[in-house]
Write a protein that holds these residues in place. Structure first.
Motif, PDB file in Angstrom:
ATOM      1  N   ARG A  53      -2.006   7.977   3.366  1.00  0.00           N
ATOM      2  CA  ARG A  53      -1.718   7.252   2.173  1.00  0.00           C
ATOM      3  C   ARG A  53      -1.902   7.833   0.667  1.00  0.00           C
ATOM      4  N   ASP A  54      -2.945   8.493   0.978  1.00  0.00           N
ATOM      5  CA  ASP A  54      -3.483   9.562  -0.249  1.00  0.00           C
ATOM      6  C   ASP A  54      -2.286  10.519  -0.862  1.00  0.00           C
ATOM      7  N   VAL A  55      -1.813  11.005   0.137  1.00  0.00           N
ATOM      8  CA  VAL A  55      -0.783  12.208  -0.029  1.00  0.00           C
ATOM      9  C   VAL A  55       0.638  11.762  -0.032  1.00  0.00           C
ATOM     10  N   PRO A 108     -12.514   5.422 -10.877  1.00  0.00           N
ATOM     11  CA  PRO A 108     -11.524   4.863 -10.268  1.00  0.00           C
ATOM     12  C   PRO A 108     -10.682   6.011  -9.486  1.00  0.00           C
ATOM     13  N   SER A 109     -10.435   5.688  -8.278  1.00  0.00           N
ATOM     14  CA  SER A 109      -9.613   6.554  -7.379  1.00  0.00           C
ATOM     15  C   SER A 109      -8.993   5.849  -6.387  1.00  0.00           C
ATOM     16  N   HIS A 110      -7.813   5.548  -6.470  1.00  0.00           N
ATOM     17  CA  HIS A 110      -6.748   4.952  -5.560  1.00  0.00           C
ATOM     18  C   HIS A 110      -6.871   3.454  -5.855  1.00  0.00           C
ATOM     19  N   ILE A 111      -5.621   2.700  -5.626  1.00  0.00           N
ATOM     20  CA  ILE A 111      -5.783   1.598  -6.286  1.00  0.00           C
ATOM     21  C   ILE A 111      -6.049   0.459  -5.182  1.00  0.00           C
ATOM     22  N   ASP A 112      -6.014   0.997  -3.837  1.00  0.00           N
ATOM     23  CA  ASP A 112      -6.121   0.102  -2.750  1.00  0.00           C
ATOM     24  C   ASP A 112      -7.316  -0.521  -2.477  1.00  0.00           C
ATOM     25  N   CYS A 113      -8.375  -0.270  -3.070  1.00  0.00           N
ATOM     26  CA  CYS A 113      -9.654  -1.207  -3.036  1.00  0.00           C
ATOM     27  C   CYS A 113     -10.049  -1.945  -4.565  1.00  0.00           C
ATOM     28  N   THR A 114      -9.046  -2.190  -5.047  1.00  0.00           N
ATOM     29  CA  THR A 114      -9.086  -2.646  -6.159  1.00  0.00           C
ATOM     30  C   THR A 114      -7.965  -3.840  -6.615  1.00  0.00           C
ATOM     31  N   GLU A 117     -15.111  -7.510  -9.295  1.00  0.00           N
ATOM     32  CA  GLU A 117     -15.823  -6.359 -10.214  1.00  0.00           C
ATOM     33  C   GLU A 117     -14.868  -5.501 -10.959  1.00  0.00           C
ATOM     34  N   ARG A 118     -13.584  -5.572 -10.683  1.00  0.00           N
ATOM     35  CA  ARG A 118     -12.670  -4.685 -11.473  1.00  0.00           C
ATOM     36  C   ARG A 118     -11.434  -5.402 -11.781  1.00  0.00           C
ATOM     37  N   PRO A 119     -11.606  -6.472 -12.952  1.00  0.00           N
ATOM     38  CA  PRO A 119     -10.487  -7.070 -13.588  1.00  0.00           C
ATOM     39  C   PRO A 119      -9.412  -5.931 -14.087  1.00  0.00           C
ATOM     40  N   GLN A 155     -17.824   8.361   0.356  1.00  0.00           N
ATOM     41  CA  GLN A 155     -17.680   8.371  -0.923  1.00  0.00           C
ATOM     42  C   GLN A 155     -17.117   7.162  -1.606  1.00  0.00           C
ATOM     43  N   SER A 156     -16.695   6.353  -0.838  1.00  0.00           N
ATOM     44  CA  SER A 156     -15.965   5.195  -1.208  1.00  0.00           C
ATOM     45  C   SER A 156     -16.905   3.953  -1.607  1.00  0.00           C
ATOM     46  N   SER A 157     -16.370   3.002  -2.302  1.00  0.00           N
ATOM     47  CA  SER A 157     -17.437   1.935  -2.483  1.00  0.00           C
ATOM     48  C   SER A 157     -16.991   0.762  -1.397  1.00  0.00           C
ATOM     49  N   ILE A 158     -18.209  -0.226  -1.362  1.00  0.00           N
ATOM     50  CA  ILE A 158     -18.182  -1.188  -0.401  1.00  0.00           C
ATOM     51  C   ILE A 158     -16.762  -2.097  -0.339  1.00  0.00           C
ATOM     52  N   TRP A 159     -15.863  -1.806  -1.379  1.00  0.00           N
ATOM     53  CA  TRP A 159     -14.822  -2.540  -1.673  1.00  0.00           C
ATOM     54  C   TRP A 159     -13.646  -2.090  -0.560  1.00  0.00           C
ATOM     55  N   LEU A 160     -14.153  -1.249   0.353  1.00  0.00           N
ATOM     56  CA  LEU A 160     -13.153  -0.745   1.380  1.00  0.00           C
ATOM     57  C   LEU A 160     -12.877  -1.936   2.102  1.00  0.00           C
ATOM     58  N   SER A 161     -13.985  -2.870   2.089  1.00  0.00           N
ATOM     59  CA  SER A 161     -13.345  -4.273   2.856  1.00  0.00           C
ATOM     60  C   SER A 161     -12.153  -4.754   2.388  1.00  0.00           C
ATOM     61  N   TYR A 201     -14.302   9.016   5.805  1.00  0.00           N
ATOM     62  CA  TYR A 201     -13.250   9.981   6.080  1.00  0.00           C
ATOM     63  C   TYR A 201     -12.336   9.510   4.677  1.00  0.00           C
ATOM     64  N   GLY A 202     -13.027   8.697   3.712  1.00  0.00           N
ATOM     65  CA  GLY A 202     -12.277   8.287   2.719  1.00  0.00           C
ATOM     66  C   GLY A 202     -11.602   7.002   2.468  1.00  0.00           C
ATOM     67  N   GLY A 203     -11.383   6.190   3.601  1.00  0.00           N
ATOM     68  CA  GLY A 203     -10.566   4.965   3.445  1.00  0.00           C
ATOM     69  C   GLY A 203     -11.110   3.957   4.592  1.00  0.00           C
ATOM     70  N   SER A 204     -10.189   3.011   4.424  1.00  0.00           N
ATOM     71  CA  SER A 204      -9.866   1.940   5.435  1.00  0.00           C
ATOM     72  C   SER A 204      -8.609   1.804   5.885  1.00  0.00           C
ATOM     73  N   HIS A 259      -5.703   0.566   5.113  1.00  0.00           N
ATOM     74  CA  HIS A 259      -4.582   0.713   4.192  1.00  0.00           C
ATOM     75  C   HIS A 259      -4.506   2.392   3.932  1.00  0.00           C
ATOM     76  N   CYS A 260      -5.449   2.922   3.582  1.00  0.00           N
ATOM     77  CA  CYS A 260      -5.661   4.501   3.222  1.00  0.00           C
ATOM     78  C   CYS A 260      -5.351   5.116   4.482  1.00  0.00           C
ATOM     79  N   ALA A 261      -5.615   4.668   5.952  1.00  0.00           N
ATOM     80  CA  ALA A 261      -5.511   5.540   7.065  1.00  0.00           C
ATOM     81  C   ALA A 261      -3.891   5.476   7.613  1.00  0.00           C
TER      82      ALA A 261
HETATM   83  O1  DAV Z   1     -13.038   1.779  -4.468  1.00  0.00           O
HETATM   84  O2  DAV Z   1     -14.087   2.923  -3.470  1.00  0.00           O
HETATM   85  C1  DAV Z   1     -11.754   4.026  -2.438  1.00  0.00           C
HETATM   86  C2  DAV Z   1     -10.309   4.622  -2.208  1.00  0.00           C
HETATM   87  C3  DAV Z   1     -10.103   5.346  -0.855  1.00  0.00           C
HETATM   88  N1  DAV Z   1      -9.123   6.273  -0.947  1.00  0.00           N
HETATM   89  C4  DAV Z   1     -13.184   2.769  -3.879  1.00  0.00           C
HETATM   90  C5  DAV Z   1     -11.816   3.791  -3.796  1.00  0.00           C
END
Ligand code: DAV
Length: 397
Positions: free
Chosen positions: A110-112, A246-252, A266-268, A302-308, A350-353, A355-357
């Motif tokens: 998804r990142d690429v 901010p990095s990638h919209i799919d946890c936001t 947390e990110r309006p 390196q991602s936040s808990i919002w990978l949920s 590995y950077g995502g959940s 949607h990312c994968a």
């Molecule tokens: O909110 O931690 C993670 C993005 C993963 N590709 C976040 C962004």
């Protein structure tokens, strides 16, 4: 790769139409992400230096098992699943402008890679270790491109990733400084070259939103605008000022169905940017608190808990969630959705959940306008898409 006559081999206009074909990432050969000017990976809750080189075999096996599990679930629903080719991520990258000791992984296509309508776009990427991350997807891209003349393939201009592209002092700014600068959208990448990761984009039919972030700068958004608007899209930059990294919209900001976005409490979204949704009758629904606390996240993640909230939609009424994210599952079932679950926590580092994968190649549906109140929809053109007619010469701007 055979396709029906009507649906092009590559066809995805939004995040939710019924999914028919998808690429699921692979952890094979994954390495730890190196420290570089665009990235300062940290071991969670520790000052230990971040490990380097290939990830241990057992860690890779655990993640791969979960990725295989997702692939099996999708196949059981009749979805065609493809996987990336092998790639030696342990090799260094050296260009005339930079060197980096090793690459990263193919867990997060998804990142690429982005499918926008009948086109595939390879992002520029923003980090040196990910410069060549398109390579494991190229055999697939060639397959789609060769199989159907309606498939458009675009490679965005590669930036130098030389030292001038980065603002290294970003990583040293104290939190107050970052807070003071939160409306400036100035992060670790400068504004001199075109830079974007595909995962900062989200597709809503004829409208594409793109987050300005550590991984996507203003020229990156401008490039997407000038590439996509002559092809009939409207491109909208979006901002989430309270997200200081901010990095990638799919946890936001995660669209789930026509008129419905899952949002991060947390990110309006920036005030003026919310209007586009509310004035077109969209509902923004806040995701519940993730089940993991920050200190419970995997130490190399390196991602936040919002990978949920990084969920994958199989249709407007079917969504795949991480197995243990019960509050989110309950929210979505309560809204009448069918919720499927898979274990996926070993993939987090590995950077995502979910949607990312994944990278959706083919969904049902076409170029709908879900924002009629915006007006000024450009002609669908350029792409020999469902209309079958390429835009006349000079249609671009
Ligand atoms: O909110 O931690 C993670 C993005 C993963 N590709 C976040 C962004």
């Amino acid at each position: 790769m055979t396709t029906s006559d009507e649906t092009p081999a590559v066809n995805a206009w939004n995040e939710w139409d019924p999914l028919r074909e998808v690429v699921v990432g692979s952890a094979a050969g994954a390495c730890y992400e190196p420290v570089e000017p665009g990235n300062r990976p940290r071991v969670r809750g520790s000052d230990r230096p971040f490990p380097t080189g290939p990830k241990p075999r057992e860690r890779i096996a655990r993640a791969e098992e979960e990725l295989d599990g997702l692939a099996a679930l999708l196949e059981s629903r009749g979805i065609v699943v493809r996987r990336p080719a092998e790639h030696d991520f342990s090799r260094p990258v050296s260009t005339p402008r930079f060197e980096v000791a090793n690459q990263y992984c193919a867990v997060c296509p998804r990142d690429v890679m982005a499918t926008v309508g009948n086109g595939i776009i390879e992002a520029t990427m923003s980090r040196r270790a990910r410069f060549f991350e398109y390579e494991p997807y190229r055999p697939l891209v060639y397959g789609y491109w060769e199989s159907d003349p309606r498939v458009e393939w675009t490679v965005a201009p590669k930036p130098t990733m030389g030292p001038e592209m980065y603002r290294e002092e970003f990583w040293e700014w104290p939190l107050e400084e970052r807070y003071r600068r939160m409306h400036e959208s100035e992060f670790c990448v400068t504004q001199d070259q075109v830079v974007f990761d595909a995962a900062d984009m989200s597709r809503l039919g004829r409208d594409i939103i793109v987050q300005e972030s550590m991984t996507t700068n203003r020229p990156g958004i401008r490039w997407l605008k000038r590439h996509l608007e002559p092809r009939g899209f409207r491109v909208h930059p979006v901002h989430f000022p309270l997200d200081h990294f901010p990095s990638h919209i799919d946890c936001t900001f995660v669209p789930l169905a026509p008129g419905l976005v899952l949002t991060n409490p947390e990110r309006p979204i920036r005030d003026g940017e919310r209007r586009m949704f509310t004035e077109n009758g969209w509902k923004l629904v806040e995701a519940p608190q993730p089940v993991l606390a920050d200190e419970q996240m995997p130490e190399y993640c390196q991602s936040s808990i919002w990978l949920s909230m990084n969920v994958l939609s199989l249709s407007p009424t079917t969504v795949v969630c991480e197995e243990r994210e019960r509050p989110l599952q309950e929210l979505l079932s309560g809204m009448g959705m069918e919720v499927l679950t898979v274990p996926f926590r070993n993939v987090f580092e590995y950077g995502g959940s979910l949607h990312c994968a994944t990278w959706d190649i083919r969904r049902d549906g076409g170029p709908e306008d879900y924002f009629p109140e915006l007006g000024g929809l450009p002609e669908l053109g350029g792409l020999p898409g469902p209309g079958g007619v390429p835009a006349p010469a000079g249609a671009g701007r």
